[in-house]
Write a protein that holds these residues in place. Structure first.
Motif, mmCIF file in Angstrom:
data_model
loop_
_atom_site.group_PDB
_atom_site.id
_atom_site.type_symbol
_atom_site.label_atom_id
_atom_site.label_comp_id
_atom_site.label_asym_id
_atom_site.label_seq_id
_atom_site.Cartn_x
_atom_site.Cartn_y
_atom_site.Cartn_z
ATOM 1 N N ARG A 1 0.957 -0.863 -0.043
ATOM 2 C CA ARG A 1 0.058 0.030 0.123
ATOM 3 C C ARG A 1 0.687 1.312 0.159
ATOM 4 N NH1 ARG A 1 -3.508 -1.961 3.839
ATOM 5 N NH2 ARG A 1 -2.352 -1.453 5.428
ATOM 6 N N GLU A 2 1.912 1.264 0.520
ATOM 7 C CA GLU A 2 2.677 2.611 1.126
ATOM 8 C C GLU A 2 3.667 2.893 -0.742
ATOM 9 O OE1 GLU A 2 4.374 5.389 2.466
ATOM 10 O OE2 GLU A 2 2.430 4.511 3.271
ATOM 11 N N LEU A 3 4.047 1.529 -1.085
ATOM 12 C CA LEU A 3 4.447 1.773 -2.543
ATOM 13 C C LEU A 3 3.617 2.292 -3.197
ATOM 14 C CD1 LEU A 3 6.888 -1.154 -2.213
ATOM 15 C CD2 LEU A 3 7.864 0.936 -2.581
ATOM 16 N N GLN A 4 2.041 1.766 -3.218
ATOM 17 C CA GLN A 4 1.566 2.434 -4.684
ATOM 18 C C GLN A 4 0.647 3.555 -3.908
ATOM 19 O OE1 GLN A 4 -1.862 -0.477 -3.656
ATOM 20 N NE2 GLN A 4 -0.703 -1.824 -4.784
ATOM 21 N N ARG A 5 1.505 4.261 -3.243
ATOM 22 C CA ARG A 5 0.632 6.039 -2.058
ATOM 23 C C ARG A 5 2.512 6.623 -2.950
ATOM 24 N NH1 ARG A 5 2.326 9.566 1.245
ATOM 25 N NH2 ARG A 5 3.817 8.786 2.786
ATOM 26 N N TRP A 6 3.337 5.950 -3.413
ATOM 27 C CA TRP A 6 4.958 6.241 -3.409
ATOM 28 C C TRP A 6 4.228 6.293 -4.452
ATOM 29 C CZ3 TRP A 6 9.622 4.265 -0.463
ATOM 30 C CH2 TRP A 6 9.263 4.240 1.079
ATOM 31 N N ALA A 7 4.000 5.918 -5.464
ATOM 32 C CA ALA A 7 3.840 5.521 -6.941
ATOM 33 C C ALA A 7 3.045 6.915 -7.654
ATOM 34 C CB ALA A 7 3.150 4.491 -7.870
ATOM 35 N N LYS A 8 1.954 7.341 -6.777
ATOM 36 C CA LYS A 8 0.840 7.375 -6.795
ATOM 37 C C LYS A 8 1.275 9.337 -6.696
ATOM 38 C CE LYS A 8 -4.210 9.263 -5.565
ATOM 39 N NZ LYS A 8 -4.719 9.711 -4.574
ATOM 40 N N CYS A 9 2.118 9.783 -5.640
ATOM 41 C CA CYS A 9 3.136 11.097 -5.652
ATOM 42 C C CYS A 9 3.865 11.073 -6.498
ATOM 43 C CB CYS A 9 3.502 11.158 -3.873
ATOM 44 S SG CYS A 9 1.923 10.871 -2.611
#
Length: 120
Positions: free
Chosen positions: A72-80
């Protein structure tokens, strides 16, 4: 012996016992890759969890929850990162347009020869 051989074939889902040696070799190769893969996963999880905002002790994930949280955190980073790229492109275009306007504003207006005569 036959029961042991049959059990091994059953566990490896083999219908032909002559395939057992090759299957065992493949299994050994796969198992030898596990320790480096586990170390890599542990390092990635530690890196992501280290850069995540601190959690309260009550929110601290159980070890089984860490991979899900890391994903989930990596997905958030990708979005950012996608949003950052969009913003950087906006700044680039805006800067280019402002430079063009500045160049136009700095250019003195063209003067007609008729206008020069009226100034004198």
């Amino acid at each position: 012996k036959t029961t042991l051989l049959q059990d091994c074939c059953r566990e490896l889902r083999l219908t032909d016992a002559s395939l057992l040696p090759e299957s065992v070799r493949k299994l050994c190769t796969a198992l030898s890759a596990l320790p480096p893969m586990e170390a890599w996963v542990r390092d990635v999880c530690a890196l992501v969890m280290y850069h995540k905002p601190p959690l309260s002790p009550a929110d601290e994930p159980k070890p089984a929850q860490v991979p899900e949280r890391v994903l989930r955190e990596l997905q958030r980073w990708a979005k950012c990162l996608r949003e950052l790229a969009t913003q950087q492109e906006f700044v680039r275009v805006l800067s280019r347009d402002l430079r063009r306007r500045g160049a136009v504003a700095a250019t003195p207006p063209a003067v007609d020869s008729d206008d020069e005569a009226s100034i004198e």
